[in-house]
Each structure stands twice: as C-alpha cells, then as structure tokens.
Design an enzyme around this catalytic site. Structure first.
Site, PDB file in Angstrom:
ATOM      1  N   ARG A 126       0.816  -1.226   0.000  1.00 30.14           N
ATOM      2  CA  ARG A 126       0.000   0.000   0.000  1.00 30.14           C
ATOM      3  C   ARG A 126       0.847   1.274   0.000  1.00 30.14           C
ATOM      4  NH1 ARG A 126      -5.601  -1.267   0.937  1.00 30.14           N
ATOM      5  NH2 ARG A 126      -5.797  -3.097   2.211  1.00 30.14           N
ATOM      6  N   ARG A 159      -4.126   6.294   0.493  1.00 30.41           N
ATOM      7  CA  ARG A 159      -4.748   7.386   1.234  1.00 30.41           C
ATOM      8  C   ARG A 159      -3.822   8.246   2.083  1.00 30.41           C
ATOM      9  NH1 ARG A 159      -9.548   5.659   4.740  1.00 30.41           N
ATOM     10  NH2 ARG A 159      -8.755   3.528   4.546  1.00 30.41           N
ATOM     11  N   ARG A 183      -8.172  10.442  -6.232  1.00 34.22           N
ATOM     12  CA  ARG A 183      -9.308   9.559  -5.931  1.00 34.22           C
ATOM     13  C   ARG A 183     -10.635  10.268  -6.169  1.00 34.22           C
ATOM     14  NH1 ARG A 183     -13.117   7.536  -5.482  1.00 34.22           N
ATOM     15  NH2 ARG A 183     -13.980   5.960  -4.094  1.00 34.22           N
ATOM     16  N   ASP A 197      -7.109  -3.760  -6.297  1.00 34.19           N
ATOM     17  CA  ASP A 197      -7.642  -4.317  -5.053  1.00 34.19           C
ATOM     18  C   ASP A 197      -7.881  -5.801  -5.248  1.00 34.19           C
ATOM     19  OD1 ASP A 197      -9.021  -3.202  -2.347  1.00 34.19           O
ATOM     20  OD2 ASP A 197     -10.043  -4.998  -3.069  1.00 34.19           O
ATOM     21  N   TYR A 212     -14.108 -13.421   1.436  1.00 36.91           N
ATOM     22  CA  TYR A 212     -14.944 -12.256   1.137  1.00 36.91           C
ATOM     23  C   TYR A 212     -16.208 -12.661   0.381  1.00 36.91           C
ATOM     24  CZ  TYR A 212     -11.242  -9.153   2.732  1.00 36.91           C
ATOM     25  OH  TYR A 212     -10.318  -8.501   3.504  1.00 36.91           O
TER      26      TYR A 212
END
Lengths: 340, 340
Positions: free
Chosen positions: B22, B26, B35, B72, B148
């Site tokens: 990562r 962010r 974004r 992702d 998931y």
C-alpha cells in the site's frame, strides 16, 4: 489429584481432560433464559447467584473436567473504575484512556472491593463442585486489557494501542505495569477464594511485533506468574497468547506458565515441539468444526488427540465456543474424547 | 538484473531492496485528490489513467525498488461477475455466495474481458518505469477471496467460511479450484502485460486450522505457482500467508514461491530459520511503527535489517501502509534502509 491438575503439573493423561473456552454462554438455551434476569451484562457478572448458575450450567449437561468462572476480561477494567458497557451484537464499549490519563485513570484502591461479588461467586462455585472437577479463575492479560482500554472497544488492528507502544514507550510500559499489579491482586484473590488454576487470556498478543511481544506479553506474563508462584506454589497458571505463532516457544520458556493455550491456527505437533516437555498444551479444535459437527468434527478432534498423545494435553478449542454451536455437538465431542 | 528481481532469484543484496505494501494510497495527499476524480473505488481501479497515476505517485516521492499495480484483491471477484462496492470507512460489501451458487455464481467466461482495463494499466506502468524499478502484479489468494465471497464482506472471524470448509468440504474445494483457475488466468495476463513479479495476498490464511491451511492455502498456492512457473519460468511469485505463524516453513517448502511475506508478528530470525535458504523473506516492519516514526521506527527497522542481513531479503512492512502515516516518515525509512 484431579485429572486436569495432574496434567497441568506436567503429567500426561489418557484420554486427556477436557473443558472448553466459553463452555458457558449463549449457545445454551438455559443461559439465554438466565441472562434475561439481569439488566445488563456487567450486572449479570456481578450478581453471584447468576454468575454461579451460568458457570455450573454446562457441567449439568456435559462431563467436563473443569468449571471456569463465568465472567469477562473487561470486569477488571470496570473494577478499576472505567466505564464499560456491552451492547448486544456490537461488542464492548469502554471509556478510552488517553495520554497521561492512561495511568491516573485506573483506580487501584477501589478495585479489590469492587470485585468482591466475583470472589463470592468463586467461593460458591468451588463449594458446589465435585472432587473430579477443577475450578479455573481467569483474567485478561495486561496487553489485551490495555488494547481495550486504549481503543475504547474492540478493533480490527488495535492501531492506536500499537502506535502508543511505539511512540510513548515509557507511558505504555507504566500502563502495563499498573495492569500487571492489578492482575496479580485480582488473580491472587480468586485463588484465595477457591480457584485451583488460573488462566490469562491474551487474545491480541499476536498483533505485536517481536520486540513489543517480548516486553508486553512475555514480560508482563512472567511477572504475574512469578508473583503468583511465590504465594501459591501449587496453583498452575495457563497462558493463552492467541496468534503468537512462532513466538510460542519463547513465551512458554520465559514466562514460567504451566500450560500454553494453542489457538486454532497452531499445528499441534509443531507448536508442542517448541514447548518445554513438562509444559502442558491446551487446545485446539477449531470452534467452527464444533459448529459444523459430523465427520469434520470427528476427524479434527481425533487428529489433535493423536498429535498430542503421550505429552501433557488438555483438550479444548482454539478459541471460545461460538453462539451458533448446537449443544448436541458439544456432547458428541466430550463423548469422543472420553472414549479415545 | 533489477535489484528486487536479483533478491527474488535468491541472491542476498545489501542494502536490501525496498518497497511497501500500500505504498500508494490514502496517506498521500496527491492520492486523495486523484481519488476524487472517480465516482467509486471500482471505477477508480478500472480507469487506466487513474490506476497508472496512483501507482506512480509514490515513486515520484520515494526511491522504491518496485511499483505495485494500484488495484484491489476484490477486483477479481468483481470481474467474475459479483457485485462489489466499497463504502468509505466501512470496508467492502459483496453479494455473498451461498450453497451451490458458490460455483455457478462465478462467471469465468466474462472475466478476461472485464479485467482488460487493469491489463492496460499494467502495460502503461511498465512503459513508464526506469530500468531499476520492478513492476509487481498481484491478486488475492483463493482462500482469502473465498472468505470475502462467502461472508459478503470482511469479518472478525470469517466463521461462515470456516464452517463451510468443514461442513461442505467438496463444495468448498470446488470453489477454491474455481478461484485457482481464475487467479492463474488473471496473473498470467498481468505477466503478459508487463508484470515482472506477482504477489498473492492471503490476508486471512492465519484463521485456518492446520488441515484446512494445507489444503486451501498451501495446496491452492502450489497449483498457482506451478502453473505460472511452467509458462513464465523466470517470473517470481511472492506469497503472503498472513498470520501463518508456525506454518510458514511448510508453506515456503510446499508452494514453490520465490519469496514469503512475513507479517508484523513474525520474528524475522525465527521465521527465516524455517525457510529454504534461497527463498527470499519480505517484510516486516510494523506499520504502526511507521506511523509513530522517530526512534521507534529507527530501532525496529534496524533490527529487521540486522536480523535478515546475509540472506535474500526485500525490506517491506508486515502489513499495508496505514492512512494515518505521515509521508515524511516513509521518506525517513527509505533513507535509513538505503544508508544501511
């Protein structure tokens, strides 16, 4: 000597004694009725009639080797004067500690009196048990309690706690020291009230990097064990450093615990190859295998029995019984272990 | 050969190459502006202009040895026809798979075309990189993607997934098989588009008991590695079985990965003592030490460098960069590693 205490003293026993983490609780219909008699979960834990009954309920259904005091690891922070509440389905909420408040915010003076109802429950449970069943007291380990105190509840990564341990090492170490002292007082009182073994739940031990694990998990546990051993040389301490993975050997050797709880992920043969010979292993059936039941439950339970045969082993789960567990699966598991 | 690829081929290198999981995202203000140009996160990942720019942003600030495709692990289930959305601050939400639907609900035919924008991004990133910087492609490992898909999002314990693996073993194995095939197709396409190494993120590997870990983590990864090796013998696969703990040695030996990502909790010396000599270790600074910065960051980074000196090592974190990370701490870390 009671079978569980024999194994915790380092003696293998076949079939192994069995009890389950969260063997009392929501999967039992009689617990759900009992729970309705208290307004909130703290009140439930602090009412001896209810805590005693919750502790004894599973023993009426199943042939377990131990009763474990029905309580919660957040009773200690509550007794230290922090606001703690449990919201159904959402987990616990605490008044979060911040900065210097992290130390001053714990009321060590009031604590012994606030836990009096817990000790009363311990006395009554002990009096109710037969001569084969061991009474286990417990507390959250200091690091795990610190996690909840700093985050103000549960968390997916306890980032604020880890950040504080890195960025404010003295302050964090003082918080852990304070919790070590409180835990010693609390567990010593449980032993004096009748607990024959005590367990330290370190649910979040596995999120720490090695340096902090040595300090706040191994170091804190070693202090608690050595202090309790000095006062109660025959009372074993079981440590459960969940997700400690590779560090389980160092944990067992350096803390002086009588037994180590293995979590679900631990390969029992591999994990016990890292334990000193007389340190018992406790565990480690996947709680979701107990939910599933049938051949999965049977296969996995037998694999664990086989892997740990010949060494001191207490059969248990790798984590607590899940609320979705059918009670008859627990009966099948106890029967399988007894017939091993 | 590029430094990262040399190490992934088993050759120690000093100072070690460095990149961070990562490393785009962010914590960077320029990412937050970028974004805002897409309506939602899926659209962001599927717009090559934006994915390329997000991938390259950290390389303009820091002297990293690798770019990792900005994407992702849920892009693959999305491309398999499942509804996936990301709610800010709440994590992903997916249409959960149930029962027999677990197999039929994955559209293998449409997938290759749906990932075309990702492959276009890979081509453009590769063209933009200098001769020292390695491009890493990635996918979620089958077990983690299955978690998931079955839970319909994240979970504290992925109990439904584990229950299904225990109670419906054939169905679960078929789901994993399907995901293995999809992952091979997806990673092969990334390699053909220009990825020079690929990484498999198995974030939830550590929640499985040993029997299921061997089957669904080790077994599935081994199939992916062997299939990719047959087609692309020089492209290394990095595996990241997070929280695998004691099982890391078996994972490294039995999967054939070129490198193993160590998570934050792993003691680097202990963990690498279980790895075959030529398998590189990647990791494993605590991301919260990077948030804290200062002496904690310095001490822990140096401890990892020292522990892994002399063996193939790629410096990285033990988990992804946290949004709260001050960008200047990343600069300090890269400088520290380069000056080692």
């Amino acid at each position: 000597m009671k079978p569980l205490l024999r194994v915790l003293a380092g003696e293998p026993c076949w079939p192994p004694p069995i009890w389950l983490m969260r063997q009392a609780g929501r999967y039992l219909p009689e617990y759900r009725s009992l729970r309705a008699q208290a307004r909130d979960f703290i009140e439930f834990c602090m009412t001896p009639d209810l805590a005693v009954e919750a502790t004894l309920q599973p023993l009426r259904r199943y042939d377990f080797d131990a009763a474990i005091l029905f309580s919660d690891i957040l009773i200690l922070p509550w007794a230290l004067g922090r606001n703690v509440s449990f919201v159904d389905g959402e987990g616990p909420a605490l008044e979060a500690l911040q900065g210097a408040d992290a130390i001053g915010g714990l009321d060590m003076v009031a604590m012994p009196e606030r836990v009096a109802p817990v000790l009363e429950a311990v006395r009554r449970i002990r009096a109710a048990l037969d001569t084969r069943t061991t009474l286990i007291g417990f507390a959250g380990a200091p690091f795990t309690v610190a996690c909840y105190l700093i985050e103000g509840g549960s968390s997916s990564d306890f980032a604020a706690t880890r950040r504080m341990a890195h960025a404010e090492p003295e302050l964090f170490a003082r918080l852990i020291d304070r919790l070590v002292a409180a835990t010693i007082t609390y567990l010593a009182a449980q032993i004096e009230a009748g607990a024959e073994a005590v367990m330290l739940f370190d649910s979040w031990a596995g999120i720490l990097p090695p340096y902090l694990f040595r300090q706040h998990v191994v170091g804190a546990t070693a202090q608690i064990v050595s202090s309790l051993k000095a006062r109660f040389p025959t009372v074993p301490v079981v440590g459960f450093p969940r997700l400690a993975g590779l560090s389980i050997g160092a944990y067992a050797a350096a803390t002086g615990v009588a037994a180590v709880g293995l979590d679900t992920a631990a390969d029992p043969l591999l994990a016990t190859s890292l334990l000193p010979e007389r340190v018992a292993a406790q565990g480690n059936l996947d709680p979701t295998a107990l939910v599933a039941g049938g051949t999965a439950l049977e296969r996995e339970a037998r694999a664990i029995l086989e892997a740990l045969r010949g060494r001191p082993h207490v059969f248990n789960l790798g984590h607590g019984v899940m609320p979705a567990t059918p009670p008859e699966h627990v009966a099948a598991l106890v029967e399988l272990v007894r017939a091993a």
